[in-house]
Design an enzyme around this catalytic site. Structure first.
Site, mmCIF file in Angstrom:
data_model
loop_
_atom_site.group_PDB
_atom_site.id
_atom_site.type_symbol
_atom_site.label_atom_id
_atom_site.label_comp_id
_atom_site.label_asym_id
_atom_site.label_seq_id
_atom_site.Cartn_x
_atom_site.Cartn_y
_atom_site.Cartn_z
ATOM 1 N N TRP A 322 -11.483 54.828 54.485
ATOM 2 C CA TRP A 322 -11.449 54.226 55.816
ATOM 3 C C TRP A 322 -11.672 52.720 55.735
ATOM 4 C CZ3 TRP A 322 -15.000 51.422 58.657
ATOM 5 C CH2 TRP A 322 -14.716 51.249 60.013
ATOM 6 N N HIS A 323 -12.522 52.300 54.802
ATOM 7 C CA HIS A 323 -12.846 50.880 54.702
ATOM 8 C C HIS A 323 -11.700 50.058 54.133
ATOM 9 C CE1 HIS A 323 -17.025 52.108 55.467
ATOM 10 N NE2 HIS A 323 -17.224 50.845 55.797
ATOM 11 N N GLY A 324 -10.822 50.670 53.386
ATOM 12 C CA GLY A 324 -9.704 49.902 52.862
ATOM 13 C C GLY A 324 -8.861 50.680 51.879
#
Length: 471
Positions: A322-324
């Site tokens: 989700w963060h990258g």
């Protein structure tokens, strides 16, 4: 548009607030919707149409779902969730998926190479996608009724304070405030105070720590010393905490000015005595989102230890992703998932849980190591950086390069940031005011100089993007 930019502070925000409080209460949601679309359009341009499409599609899907039952309802919910994930996957992960395909083909020796297009990241896509999915699922589970007004729902989805980088606000958390809010003078004043505190976290602490972190992480591997590596890792840990918690405070403060009570997102995570506690204090709205919409539906901790640990690993793989779209983010997610699994095993099999000062120190070190993986541009660089931190591959033990990084003011900001992240806030909460008038005076004496100082720093140094704008 950045909250710390002069364009926002002296143009967009004053115009919005003046217009907002001059507008009759029944039209204010429409005004927020209109200004939020404008806020997004300034930088997003064409992509605003995707955000609007998400608003209208999810509005009608939720109404339809609320009228269905049985298998048909389940299928439509699955379709709605999948549809919401399409923009997220395309704009954030499609290039990474193709690159991973090429990497896998290279590893097995296959003569295949897929051309990777350049795709611009859709701002805020991770956040408004999670807002929409939580709304659809909550309507399906009858936790909330579908919002009958498209304007009100659009206001919820696009509310500019939390549109780009959170906190992740569920509709159920503000449903009672959508049509029934009238902020009093104390709420408005408190919102302004919280906003200024958030601005100060960003401009004074995060940006100064970020300047140190960037210079050290960009340092040539051959000249990186153990001491410098630790300073860089600590600096980035301070940067990402004060950058994101500062943004969250600014969003919460703006929400309070408008009469909304957005959920808190941080609670001094670096004071945690275990990784489990860290995730109860760090980005709390994201942690709760994954708990309620991924971990529990997977079975949570109800199907035995092995299934529980598997569920944890799945959740933190998704959390990292989700963060990258990068191997480093996935590795960071797995790293935290494995640490949580170790803590679960120690608790279940040996009745041991980290605690006390030693637990806090060990947890802080583990978190800092994790941030190195998160910050590094590749896994080999992350492993090298961590190796240098623990005395391997260190080229020099000279302290001169570190001393050159710290001017007097930067050193003061750095130490103040360390103190602010570790000193218990409960000590300040014990301070009592004689009356509300005294509280207002004290907070003005704190906020006004901070705001002026922030403006001076912005004028002198410019303003930097928020880290979580990239996620």
């Amino acid at each position: 548009m950045l909250f710390s930019s002069p364009a926002f502070l002296f143009c967009f925000l004053p115009i919005f607030l003046v217009t907002y409080f001059l507008t009759k209460e029944k039209y204010r949601n429409a005004l927020i919707f209109l200004f939020s679309i404008g806020f997004y359009f300034i930088d997003g341009g064409f992509f605003t149409s995707i955000l609007l499409a998400s608003v209208f599609i999810n509005f009608w899907l939720a109404i339809g779902i609320s009228r269905m039952h049985g298998l048909r309802k389940t299928l439509i919910v699955a379709f709605a969730v999948t549809l919401n994930l399409v923009p997220l996957f395309f704009y954030k992960y499609w290039m990474f998926f193709l690159q991973s395909f090429n990497d896998a083909a290279s590893v097995i020796g296959a003569d295949i190479h897929v051309v990777i297009p350049e795709i611009v990241l859709l701002s805020g896509v991770s956040f408004f996608t999670f807002h929409a999915i939580s709304y659809i699922i909550d309507v399906s589970n009858e936790k909330v009724r579908p919002e009958p007004s498209c304007i009100n729902f659009g206001m919820y989805m696009t509310n500019f304070p939390q549109l780009i980088a959170g906190p992740i606000v569920r509709y159920s958390e503000i449903a009672s405030q959508v049509n029934n809010r009238l902020p009093n003078k104390r709420d408005i004043f408190l919102g302004i105070f919280i906003f200024i505190i958030g601005l100060s976290k960003k401009v004074i602490f995060a940006d100064s720590a970020g300047n140190i972190a960037d210079r050290i992480f960009d340092e040539s591997s051959s000249s990186l010393s153990t001491a410098m590596a630790w300073v860089g890792a600590i600096a980035y840990s301070l940067q990402i905490y004060f950058d994101f918690s500062g943004y969250s405070d600014m969003a919460i403060g703006l929400g309070k000015i408008m009469g909304f009570n957005f959920p808190e997102n941080f609670n001094q995570p670096y004071r945690s005595k275990s990784i489990t506690e860290f995730w109860r204090r760090w980005h709390m709205t994201l942690s709760r989102w994954f708990r309620d919409y991924v971990y529990i539906p997977l079975g949570g901790n109800k199907n035995g230890q092995s299934r529980t640990l598997t569920n944890l690993l799945i959740v933190f793989f998704l959390c990292g992703l989700w963060h990258g779209a990068s191997y480093t983010f996935i590795a960071w997610g797995f790293y935290h998932g494995l640490l949580l699994i170790i803590e679960r095993i120690l608790k279940a099999n040996f009745n041991f849980s980290p605690s006390g000062a030693l637990g806090q120190i060990i947890t802080l070190i583990l978190v800092i190591i994790g941030w190195v993986i998160f910050r590094a541009t590749s896994l080999p660089l992350a492993l090298h950086f961590i190796g240098v931190m623990f005395g391997m591959d260190s080229a020099s033990n000279s302290l001169a390069p570190i001393i050159n990084l710290f001017t007097f003011d930067v050193a003061v900001y750095f130490l103040a940031a360390l103190a602010a992240s570790l000193i218990p806030m409960e000590l300040f909460e014990k301070f009592s005011y004689k009356n509300q008038h005294s509280e207002v005076i004290v907070k003005i004496l704190i906020a006004l100089p901070l705001f002026v100082f922030c403006l001076l720093l912005i004028a002198d140094n410019g303003f930097n993007p928020f880290i979580y704008f990239r996620f």
